[in-house]
Design an enzyme around this catalytic site. Structure first.
Site, short mmCIF file in Angstrom:
data_model
loop_
_atom_site.label_atom_id
_atom_site.label_comp_id
_atom_site.label_asym_id
_atom_site.label_seq_id
_atom_site.Cartn_x
_atom_site.Cartn_y
_atom_site.Cartn_z
N HIS A 15 0.82 -1.20 0.00
CA HIS A 15 0.00 0.00 0.00
C HIS A 15 0.86 1.26 0.00
O HIS A 15 1.70 1.45 0.88
CB HIS A 15 -0.88 -0.02 1.25
N HIS A 57 -2.05 11.15 -1.85
CA HIS A 57 -3.34 10.57 -1.49
C HIS A 57 -4.40 11.62 -1.21
O HIS A 57 -5.51 11.57 -1.73
CB HIS A 57 -3.19 9.67 -0.26
#
Length: 249
Positions: A15, A57
């Site tokens: 991730h 993000h």
């Protein structure tokens, strides 16, 4: 039942490069994840104000850089000067935001897989999907394994589908909203990527009957990973690159 397309990707996906072990969405994180043995990575891509794709993000710069405000409102020249490592630890002070192209070339040279989450600034959903797919189609032209393009935003996946229909796409879900399966089919998706708690035997069977692969995020506990393995899912995105061996199932 629809036969799923061949699946060239490993089960374990790191991730944002290396989970929590390095500053997320940086080249340093990818190198740390690779050092842990991972061969596929997930990252988040968005557009700068002048059309450069870069990794971040959040909508804003505040959490993971020394910048402030909406990232997509700034030109790449300003974004490139930011420190995207000090927030994590002193060892990574000065680590820059990378362009998507830089991360792509790192993965291509090392034969790593890449899951590119299209993370648009609000109101740029379609444009960001088109830009990601266009860049990916150019960089991965002739490559044995293409990147997987994923998004929570159907508009972004539609943009990617329009720009490069041959690239595989996956619909990200944090809830099983009405019509999710039909929307994934309309978008020509090859995978559903769910919050791991949403998968059960029925939903896995439903996805697979439609010819879709079943992936999960963000799986950080052994019990959760084992449950997904037992359900016959096809991949997990994890922060715990230090816990899960990518060579194991």
């Amino acid at each position: 039942m629809t036969t799923p397309a061949p699946w060239p990707y490993p089960f374990w996906i790191a991730h944002r490069g290396a989970g929590k072990l390095a500053p997320e969405n940086t080249l340093a994180a990818f190198r740390r994840g690779a050092a842990q043995g991972y061969r596929m990575f997930e990252c988040d891509a968005k557009l700068s104000a002048d059309g450069v794709l870069f990794l971040l993000h959040d909508d804003t710069l505040d959490r993971t850089t020394n910048g402030q405000g909406i990232a997509g409102n700034q030109a790449w020249g300003a974004l490139a000067q930011l420190d995207a490592g000090s927030w994590h630890s002193r060892a990574y002070a000065g680590e820059p935001l990378p362009t998507l192209e830089r991360i792509a070339r790192f993965c291509l040279r090392n034969l790593y897989g890449l899951d590119i989450e299209i993370k648009p600034t609000p109101n740029l959903e379609g444009a960001t999907g088109q830009a990601v797919a266009t860049l990916a189609a150019r960089l991965w032209q002739g490559a044995a394994v293409p990147p997987l393009l994923t998004s929570f935003k159907p508009e972004s996946l539609a943009g990617a589908q329009q720009a490069a229909p041959h690239l595989p796409r996956g619909l990200l879900l944090d809830t099983l909203w009405d019509g999710w399966l039909e929307r994934a089919r309309q978008l020509g998706c090859v995978a559903i990527v769910c919050n791991h708690a949403l998968w059960d035997a029925a939903t896995v069977a439903q996805a697979k009957a439609a010819g879709l692969r079943a992936l999960s995020y963000t799986v950080n506990d052994e019990w959760a990973a084992q449950r997904l393995i037992d359900l016959g899912t096809d991949g997990v995105v994890t922060d715990r690159v230090d816990l899960f061996s990518p060579a194991a199932r």
